[in-house]
Scaffold this motif. Structure first.
Motif, PDB file in Angstrom:
ATOM      1  N   VAL A  49     -13.018  41.867   9.222  1.00 51.61           N
ATOM      2  CA  VAL A  49     -12.856  40.574   9.910  1.00 51.61           C
ATOM      3  C   VAL A  49     -14.128  40.240  10.685  1.00 51.61           C
ATOM      4  O   VAL A  49     -14.652  39.123  10.601  1.00 51.61           O
ATOM      5  CB  VAL A  49     -11.621  40.618  10.851  1.00 51.61           C
ATOM      6  N   ALA A  50     -14.662  41.246  11.411  1.00 48.55           N
ATOM      7  CA  ALA A  50     -15.870  41.014  12.204  1.00 48.55           C
ATOM      8  C   ALA A  50     -17.058  40.670  11.298  1.00 48.55           C
ATOM      9  O   ALA A  50     -17.853  39.770  11.606  1.00 48.55           O
ATOM     10  CB  ALA A  50     -16.184  42.259  13.029  1.00 48.55           C
ATOM     11  N   ARG A  51     -17.131  41.376  10.149  1.00 47.12           N
ATOM     12  CA  ARG A  51     -18.249  41.086   9.231  1.00 47.12           C
ATOM     13  C   ARG A  51     -18.125  39.664   8.647  1.00 47.12           C
ATOM     14  O   ARG A  51     -19.094  38.933   8.530  1.00 47.12           O
ATOM     15  CB  ARG A  51     -18.261  42.126   8.106  1.00 47.12           C
ATOM     16  N   ASP A  52     -16.867  39.264   8.323  1.00 50.44           N
ATOM     17  CA  ASP A  52     -16.649  37.910   7.784  1.00 50.44           C
ATOM     18  C   ASP A  52     -17.041  36.841   8.805  1.00 50.44           C
ATOM     19  O   ASP A  52     -17.637  35.817   8.459  1.00 50.44           O
ATOM     20  CB  ASP A  52     -15.177  37.730   7.393  1.00 50.44           C
ATOM     21  N   ARG A  53     -16.689  37.110  10.061  1.00 55.86           N
ATOM     22  CA  ARG A  53     -17.033  36.149  11.118  1.00 55.86           C
ATOM     23  C   ARG A  53     -18.544  36.032  11.244  1.00 55.86           C
ATOM     24  O   ARG A  53     -19.097  34.937  11.376  1.00 55.86           O
ATOM     25  CB  ARG A  53     -16.434  36.585  12.464  1.00 55.86           C
ATOM     26  N   GLN A  54     -19.225  37.217  11.147  1.00 47.46           N
ATOM     27  CA  GLN A  54     -20.690  37.171  11.245  1.00 47.46           C
ATOM     28  C   GLN A  54     -21.286  36.412  10.049  1.00 47.46           C
ATOM     29  O   GLN A  54     -22.237  35.650  10.181  1.00 47.46           O
ATOM     30  CB  GLN A  54     -21.248  38.605  11.316  1.00 47.46           C
ATOM     31  N   GLN A  56     -19.782  34.021   8.295  1.00 48.64           N
ATOM     32  CA  GLN A  56     -19.513  32.581   8.449  1.00 48.64           C
ATOM     33  C   GLN A  56     -20.508  31.960   9.435  1.00 48.64           C
ATOM     34  O   GLN A  56     -21.057  30.876   9.205  1.00 48.64           O
ATOM     35  CB  GLN A  56     -18.102  32.354   8.974  1.00 48.64           C
ATOM     36  N   SER A  57     -20.720  32.694  10.542  1.00 45.75           N
ATOM     37  CA  SER A  57     -21.644  32.183  11.560  1.00 45.75           C
ATOM     38  C   SER A  57     -23.052  32.074  10.985  1.00 45.75           C
ATOM     39  O   SER A  57     -23.762  31.083  11.210  1.00 45.75           O
ATOM     40  CB  SER A  57     -21.589  33.128  12.747  1.00 45.75           C
TER      41      SER A  57
END
Ligand SMILES: Nc1nc2c(ncn2[C@@H]2O[C@H](COP(=O)(O)OP(=O)(O)OP(=O)(O)O)[C@@H](O)[C@H]2O)c(=O)[nH]1
Length: 437
Positions: A49-54, A56-57
């Motif tokens: 989840v954290a990697r996906d957020r990074q 997307q950002s």
């Protein structure tokens, strides 16, 4: 209600509580496995989840940057593009930014000091068909964005970002979670142990009681029924069983006592003369054999007296059988009064008696006893006021002088007694002298 002795048991869990320990261990094992599995799943999910957020950002930032550098690409303003990249570089974790022309030439470039030098990056083949393409490796991610101006493709922009911060955050989170899990397992271990101990206390008590029973063979104790559950019912059945064992044990004990008494009575009957109370012929045979063996072993002098009453038939004929019985009893009492404590006086049957004299100091002692015995019997004996003409004749044989075995000794004393009868009754003869007669 019956009161039973209190059961003094060890406190549950003090010792022998292996069931408590085993169950606690098993529960802890399952709990730990479940927690570790949950930890692994949650940790992995968090990382993704954290990697996906990074990602997307990074994609959004790359899109904005592409929009900014598009006119600079069209007007070939490399300086402006470079300062745009400089201001973009304030974004954390950024490793490198490259802007390529539509022909693939490197137009502008920025990389973080210390970042591994990277040559011109090759765009992924699927890029023209997408608004952005992101690729990831273990340490970094790359976001490729086409640069467009008024819908026309003028170049490509790539942003490379480090995943180190993400790794650090996940590691920190994992460390905190692992510490919390360890704390939870420690608390669960204590809680589980207390719960198991209290839940299994009746079972442990039951086991302690059973151990104690088998050690002491005392079945009067009872286990306490704590709750009306399965263990409670088991305890009740166990107590029922103990009660039955206790009753059986008491019955068995009583039966044994009765059999012992009956055996002793039979033994007395078998070895005792019921009229005079003296030992009988059966007992005499055993004793003669035993004393002979002992005298032979101890090299001691031993004698056997054969005693036959004189004129007993006359007593019976003139005064009746009952008077004869009374005379037999009185004669037995008188003879028992003159013999030594270690001597064995027996009634062989009718008016015949035998006396075993073990451990004699000399032959004279036996002869002296024969004389005393004859005197005792011939002393005036009255039954119902009538004087009985009773006397005793004695035959005396010595071991090992006259015979070496029980049968021969008895025969020798019997022959000596007959010699004494022939000599006139109320006297004694030694076997040696009887042979000479
Ligand atoms: N009253 C009584 N008489 C018995 C008993 N057993 C045997 N007798 C009798 O005892 C008598 C023994 O006979 P003997 O020893 O031959 O007679 P005795 O008059 O002593 O003869 P001597 O030995 O020669 O003096 C017999 O009459 C038996 O019937 C008994 O238990 N009670």
């Amino acid at each position: 209600m019956t009161e039973f002795p209190a059961v003094d048991l060890k406190p549950p869990g003090a010792a022998g509580d292996s069931l408590v320990r085993r169950l606690t261990r098993l529960n802890l094992l399952v709990l730990t496995a479940t927690m570790l599995l949950t930890f692994a799943l949650v940790g992995t999910a968090t990382w993704f989840v954290a990697r996906d957020r990074q990602m997307q950002s990074a994609e959004l930032s790359a899109q904005l940057l592409a929009n900014s550098v598009a006119p600079m690409l069209v007007f070939v303003d490399a300086d402006a593009a470079h300062s745009e990249l400089q201001s973009f570089s304030r974004r954390s974790d950024l490793l490198e930014v490259q802007v390529h022309t539509s022909k693939g030439a490197l137009f502008a470039h920025w990389d973080a000091a210390g970042a591994a030098p990277h040559g011109p990056l090759a765009p992924p083949p699927q890029l023209p068909r997408h608004d952005s393409v992101t690729t990831t490796s273990a340490q970094a991610l790359e976001v490729w964005v086409p640069v467009r101006l008024k819908g026309e493709h003028v170049g490509v922009l790539v942003v490379r970002e480090s995943l180190q911060s993400l790794h650090r955050a996940v590691l920190l989170l994992s460390g905190v979670a692992a510490a919390l899990i360890a704390l939870a397992i420690w608390a669960a271990a204590r809680g589980l142990r207390a719960v198991q101990r209290s839940a299994l206390a009746p079972l442990v008590e039951l086991s302690d009681l059973a151990e104690r029973m088998s050690r002491e063979h005392n079945y009067s104790r009872r286990a306490k029924v704590h709750r009306r559950d399965e263990v409670g019912r088991l305890t009740e059945r166990f107590n029922d069983m103990l009660k039955r064992i206790e009753i059986w044990q008491a019955d068995l004990h009583q039966q044994l006592e009765q059999e012992q008494e009956a055996g002793q009575h039979l033994h007395r009957l078998a070895h005792c003369d019921s009229l005079t109370g003296l030992p009988n012929r059966l007992f005499f045979q055993g004793e003669l054999q035993r004393h002979l063996a002992h005298s032979a072993h101890a090299a001691e002098l031993m004698a056997l007296m054969f005693i036959d009453l004189d004129n007993f038939k006359t007593v019976n004929d003139e005064h009746g059988h009952d008077t004869g019985d009374a005379v037999l009893c009185e004669v037995a009492r008188r003879m028992a009064g003159v013999v030594r404590a270690r001597d064995v006086l027996c009634r062989l049957g009718g008016d015949e008696f035998a006396l075993i004299l073990p451990a004699l100091p000399d032959q004279a002692a036996a002869e002296q006893l024969a004389r005393r015995l004859i005197e005792a019997v011939r002393a005036p004996l009255r039954v119902d006021g009538r004087l009985m003409p009773i006397g005793a004749t004695v035959g005396l044989a010595f071991f090992p002088l006259d015979a070496g075995d029980p049968g021969a000794l008895l025969n020798a004393s019997d022959r000596a007694m007959y010699a004494a009868k022939r000599a006139g009754k109320n006297t004694y003869r030694r076997a040696r002298d009887a042979q000479a007669d």
